[in-house]
Design an enzyme around this catalytic site. Sequence first.
Site, PDB file in Angstrom:
ATOM      1  N   LYS A   1       0.845  -1.208   0.000  1.00 35.12           N
ATOM      2  CA  LYS A   1       0.000   0.000   0.000  1.00 35.12           C
ATOM      3  C   LYS A   1       0.876   1.253   0.000  1.00 35.12           C
ATOM      4  O   LYS A   1       0.689   2.155  -0.818  1.00 35.12           O
ATOM      5  CB  LYS A   1      -0.920   0.021   1.243  1.00 35.12           C
ATOM      6  CG  LYS A   1      -1.829  -1.192   1.365  1.00 35.12           C
ATOM      7  CD  LYS A   1      -2.727  -1.104   2.593  1.00 35.12           C
ATOM      8  CE  LYS A   1      -2.004  -1.167   3.912  1.00 35.12           C
ATOM      9  NZ  LYS A   1      -1.322  -2.469   4.205  1.00 35.12           N
TER      10      LYS A   1
ATOM     11  N   ARG B   1     -10.180   0.699   8.267  1.00 35.09           N
ATOM     12  CA  ARG B   1      -9.776  -0.681   8.569  1.00 35.09           C
ATOM     13  C   ARG B   1     -10.856  -1.446   9.305  1.00 35.09           C
ATOM     14  O   ARG B   1     -10.658  -2.622   9.608  1.00 35.09           O
ATOM     15  CB  ARG B   1      -8.558  -0.627   9.476  1.00 35.09           C
ATOM     16  CG  ARG B   1      -7.247  -0.776   8.773  1.00 35.09           C
ATOM     17  CD  ARG B   1      -6.172  -0.531   9.806  1.00 35.09           C
ATOM     18  NE  ARG B   1      -5.031  -1.326   9.621  1.00 35.09           N
ATOM     19  CZ  ARG B   1      -3.881  -0.869   9.120  1.00 35.09           C
ATOM     20  NH1 ARG B   1      -3.778   0.352   8.693  1.00 35.09           N
ATOM     21  NH2 ARG B   1      -2.855  -1.663   9.040  1.00 35.09           N
TER      22      ARG B   1
ATOM     23  N   ARG C   1      10.877  -1.329  11.518  1.00 39.54           N
ATOM     24  CA  ARG C   1       9.726  -0.975  12.359  1.00 39.54           C
ATOM     25  C   ARG C   1       9.573  -1.959  13.520  1.00 39.54           C
ATOM     26  O   ARG C   1       9.802  -3.151  13.361  1.00 39.54           O
ATOM     27  CB  ARG C   1       8.447  -0.995  11.498  1.00 39.54           C
ATOM     28  CG  ARG C   1       8.117   0.374  10.919  1.00 39.54           C
ATOM     29  CD  ARG C   1       7.029   0.363   9.886  1.00 39.54           C
ATOM     30  NE  ARG C   1       5.813  -0.328  10.263  1.00 39.54           N
ATOM     31  CZ  ARG C   1       4.713  -0.382   9.506  1.00 39.54           C
ATOM     32  NH1 ARG C   1       4.704   0.244   8.334  1.00 39.54           N
ATOM     33  NH2 ARG C   1       3.644  -1.042   9.900  1.00 39.54           N
TER      34      ARG C   1
ATOM     35  N   ARG D   1      11.800  -5.461   5.275  1.00 38.50           N
ATOM     36  CA  ARG D   1      11.550  -4.038   5.000  1.00 38.50           C
ATOM     37  C   ARG D   1      12.478  -3.160   5.845  1.00 38.50           C
ATOM     38  O   ARG D   1      12.699  -3.424   7.013  1.00 38.50           O
ATOM     39  CB  ARG D   1      10.102  -3.692   5.331  1.00 38.50           C
ATOM     40  CG  ARG D   1       9.825  -2.185   5.235  1.00 38.50           C
ATOM     41  CD  ARG D   1       8.366  -1.852   5.236  1.00 38.50           C
ATOM     42  NE  ARG D   1       7.667  -2.323   6.415  1.00 38.50           N
ATOM     43  CZ  ARG D   1       6.351  -2.268   6.549  1.00 38.50           C
ATOM     44  NH1 ARG D   1       5.596  -1.780   5.583  1.00 38.50           N
ATOM     45  NH2 ARG D   1       5.773  -2.713   7.643  1.00 38.50           N
TER      46      ARG D   1
ATOM     47  N   ARG E   1      -0.892  -9.071  13.138  1.00 39.52           N
ATOM     48  CA  ARG E   1      -1.414  -8.053  12.204  1.00 39.52           C
ATOM     49  C   ARG E   1      -2.182  -8.719  11.066  1.00 39.52           C
ATOM     50  O   ARG E   1      -3.217  -8.202  10.618  1.00 39.52           O
ATOM     51  CB  ARG E   1      -0.265  -7.200  11.650  1.00 39.52           C
ATOM     52  CG  ARG E   1       0.286  -6.225  12.679  1.00 39.52           C
ATOM     53  CD  ARG E   1       1.694  -5.765  12.342  1.00 39.52           C
ATOM     54  NE  ARG E   1       1.782  -5.035  11.096  1.00 39.52           N
ATOM     55  CZ  ARG E   1       2.907  -4.904  10.388  1.00 39.52           C
ATOM     56  NH1 ARG E   1       4.025  -5.443  10.811  1.00 39.52           N
ATOM     57  NH2 ARG E   1       2.894  -4.209   9.265  1.00 39.52           N
TER      58      ARG E   1
HETATM   59  P1  AP5 Z   1       4.832  -1.662   2.005  1.00 40.06           P
HETATM   60  O1  AP5 Z   1       4.487  -0.839   0.821  1.00 40.06           O
HETATM   61  O2  AP5 Z   1       5.578  -1.006   3.121  1.00 40.06           O
HETATM   62  O3  AP5 Z   1       3.534  -2.424   2.526  1.00 40.06           O
HETATM   63  P2  AP5 Z   1       2.219  -1.875   3.232  1.00 40.06           P
HETATM   64  O4  AP5 Z   1       1.038  -2.512   2.571  1.00 40.06           O
HETATM   65  O5  AP5 Z   1       2.243  -0.394   3.313  1.00 40.06           O
HETATM   66  O6  AP5 Z   1       2.421  -2.567   4.647  1.00 40.06           O
HETATM   67  P3  AP5 Z   1       2.312  -1.965   6.135  1.00 40.06           P
HETATM   68  O7  AP5 Z   1       3.086  -2.894   7.024  1.00 40.06           O
HETATM   69  O8  AP5 Z   1       2.680  -0.522   6.174  1.00 40.06           O
HETATM   70  O9  AP5 Z   1       0.805  -2.145   6.382  1.00 40.06           O
HETATM   71  P4  AP5 Z   1       0.067  -2.149   7.718  1.00 40.06           P
HETATM   72  O10 AP5 Z   1      -1.307  -2.005   7.238  1.00 40.06           O
HETATM   73  O11 AP5 Z   1       0.342  -3.317   8.576  1.00 40.06           O
HETATM   74  O12 AP5 Z   1       0.749  -0.945   8.544  1.00 40.06           O
HETATM   75  P5  AP5 Z   1       0.292   0.563   8.842  1.00 40.06           P
HETATM   76  O13 AP5 Z   1       1.497   1.389   8.914  1.00 40.06           O
HETATM   77  O14 AP5 Z   1      -0.813   0.956   7.952  1.00 40.06           O
HETATM   78  O15 AP5 Z   1       5.696  -2.928   1.499  1.00 40.06           O
HETATM   79  C1  AP5 Z   1       6.246  -3.843   2.429  1.00 40.06           C
HETATM   80  C2  AP5 Z   1       7.654  -4.273   1.976  1.00 40.06           C
HETATM   81  O16 AP5 Z   1       7.531  -5.056   0.787  1.00 40.06           O
HETATM   82  C3  AP5 Z   1       8.598  -3.107   1.644  1.00 40.06           C
HETATM   83  O17 AP5 Z   1       9.891  -3.413   2.082  1.00 40.06           O
HETATM   84  C4  AP5 Z   1       8.541  -3.013   0.101  1.00 40.06           C
HETATM   85  O18 AP5 Z   1       9.795  -2.578  -0.416  1.00 40.06           O
HETATM   86  C5  AP5 Z   1       8.244  -4.457  -0.299  1.00 40.06           C
HETATM   87  N1  AP5 Z   1       7.358  -4.540  -1.460  1.00 40.06           N
HETATM   88  C6  AP5 Z   1       6.268  -3.774  -1.745  1.00 40.06           C
HETATM   89  N2  AP5 Z   1       5.701  -4.159  -2.903  1.00 40.06           N
HETATM   90  C7  AP5 Z   1       6.432  -5.222  -3.353  1.00 40.06           C
HETATM   91  C8  AP5 Z   1       6.345  -6.063  -4.509  1.00 40.06           C
HETATM   92  N3  AP5 Z   1       5.382  -5.891  -5.436  1.00 40.06           N
HETATM   93  N4  AP5 Z   1       7.271  -7.049  -4.638  1.00 40.06           N
HETATM   94  C9  AP5 Z   1       8.253  -7.221  -3.720  1.00 40.06           C
HETATM   95  N5  AP5 Z   1       8.385  -6.459  -2.604  1.00 40.06           N
HETATM   96  C10 AP5 Z   1       7.490  -5.467  -2.434  1.00 40.06           C
HETATM   97  O19 AP5 Z   1      -0.323   0.375  10.313  1.00 40.06           O
HETATM   98  C11 AP5 Z   1       0.501   0.058  11.411  1.00 40.06           C
HETATM   99  C12 AP5 Z   1      -0.330  -0.042  12.673  1.00 40.06           C
HETATM  100  O20 AP5 Z   1      -0.934   1.232  12.973  1.00 40.06           O
HETATM  101  C13 AP5 Z   1      -1.511  -1.034  12.618  1.00 40.06           C
HETATM  102  O21 AP5 Z   1      -1.100  -2.366  12.915  1.00 40.06           O
HETATM  103  C14 AP5 Z   1      -2.450  -0.440  13.672  1.00 40.06           C
HETATM  104  O22 AP5 Z   1      -2.028  -0.778  14.986  1.00 40.06           O
HETATM  105  C15 AP5 Z   1      -2.251   1.068  13.493  1.00 40.06           C
HETATM  106  N6  AP5 Z   1      -3.232   1.624  12.512  1.00 40.06           N
HETATM  107  C16 AP5 Z   1      -2.938   2.220  11.330  1.00 40.06           C
HETATM  108  N7  AP5 Z   1      -4.060   2.585  10.692  1.00 40.06           N
HETATM  109  C17 AP5 Z   1      -5.096   2.213  11.489  1.00 40.06           C
HETATM  110  C18 AP5 Z   1      -6.512   2.285  11.365  1.00 40.06           C
HETATM  111  N8  AP5 Z   1      -7.108   2.829  10.281  1.00 40.06           N
HETATM  112  N9  AP5 Z   1      -7.262   1.788  12.374  1.00 40.06           N
HETATM  113  C19 AP5 Z   1      -6.707   1.254  13.477  1.00 40.06           C
HETATM  114  N10 AP5 Z   1      -5.374   1.135  13.655  1.00 40.06           N
HETATM  115  C20 AP5 Z   1      -4.570   1.609  12.660  1.00 40.06           C
HETATM  116 MG    MG Z   2       2.419   1.004   4.895  1.00 46.69          MG
END
Ligand code: AP5
Ligand code: MG
Length: 214
Positions: free
Chosen positions: A13, A88, A160, A127, A171
Site C-alpha cells: 500500500k 480498517r 519498524r 523491510r 497483524r
Molecule cells: P509496504 O508498501 O511497506 O507495505 P504496506 O502494505 O504499506 O504494509 P504496512 O506494514 O505498512 O501495512 P500495515 O497495514 O500493517 O501498517 P500501517 O502502517 O498501515 O511494502 C512492504 C515491503 O515489501 C517493503 O519493504 C517493500 O519494499 C516491499 N514490497 C512492496 N511491494 C512489493 C512487490 N510488489 N514485490 C516485492 N516487494 C514489495 O499500520 C501500522 C499499525 O498502525 C496497525 O497495525 C495499527 O495498529 C495502526 N493503525 C494504522 N491505521 C489504522 C486504522 N485505520 N485503524 C486502526 N489502527 C490503525
Molecule cells: Mg504502509
Amino acid sequence: MNIILIGPPGAGKGTQAKRMIDRLGVPQISTGDMFRAAVKEGTPMGLKAKEYMDKGALVPDEVVIGVVKERFGKPDCAKGFILDGFPRTLEQAKALDGLLKGMGKSLDHVVVIEVPDDYLVKRLTGRRTCRGCNYMHHVEFDPPKKEGVCDKCGGELYQRDDDQEATIRSRLKTYHDQTSPLIDYYSKQGVVRTIDGTKSMEQVQEAIQKAIGA
Ligand code: AP5
Ligand code: MG
C-alpha cells in the site's frame, strides 16, 4: 481523485501510494505513518496508539477517525487523497462515508491489493523504512545503494517495531478478521478494483494505473 488502498500488511500500500502521489497530484494519507510520527513525538495520542500497534491490534476507532477528520481539514486534501491503511473497520468505513458526504466528495476507487500471507512475512521482515521520508526499501526486493541509507533522501533506514514475525502474524489475523470485510462493503458500492500484488512493484503500479484510468 479520492482513492482507498486496502490490503494486508506488506501488500505494498505504502509503496504504491508513494508512486501515485506525484502522478495524481494528491497526498497520501497513511494513518500508520501518522501514528508512528505521534509515537516519535511522544504525544499522549502516540503513547496510546503504541500500546495497540506493538500488539498488532487496531487503534480504537474514535482515535483514528478523529485523526483522519483533522487531516482532511488541511488544504492539500482539496483535490483528493490516497487513503493508505484507513478505513480498517466497518465503523471507520461508515464514519468515512459521513466525512465525505460532509465535504461533498465521493469515492472514485477502492484498490484492493491481494497478496497471500506466505509472501508477507518475507516482505515485512526484510523491510527497511526511512526515518526521514518514510520510503520503504527491502533488503532483497529494493535494496538501498548504501546499506542503512535511504536512496531517496539520504535518511537513516530502520526496522519498524511491529515488523517482528510474531507481531506480523497478529497483524495478519487482525486484517483477515476486521479489515477484509470492507471489500464486500465497497463491492456493493461498485468501486472495488482488485490487483494481484504478488507481481513486481512496477507491474503492480501498471495494473493500478490501468484499473483507475490514471
Ligand atoms: P509496504 O508498501 O511497506 O507495505 P504496506 O502494505 O504499506 O504494509 P504496512 O506494514 O505498512 O501495512 P500495515 O497495514 O500493517 O501498517 P500501517 O502502517 O498501515 O511494502 C512492504 C515491503 O515489501 C517493503 O519493504 C517493500 O519494499 C516491499 N514490497 C512492496 N511491494 C512489493 C512487490 N510488489 N514485490 C516485492 N516487494 C514489495 O499500520 C501500522 C499499525 O498502525 C496497525 O497495525 C495499527 O495498529 C495502526 N493503525 C494504522 N491505521 C489504522 C486504522 N485505520 N485503524 C486502526 N489502527 C490503525
Ligand atoms: Mg504502509
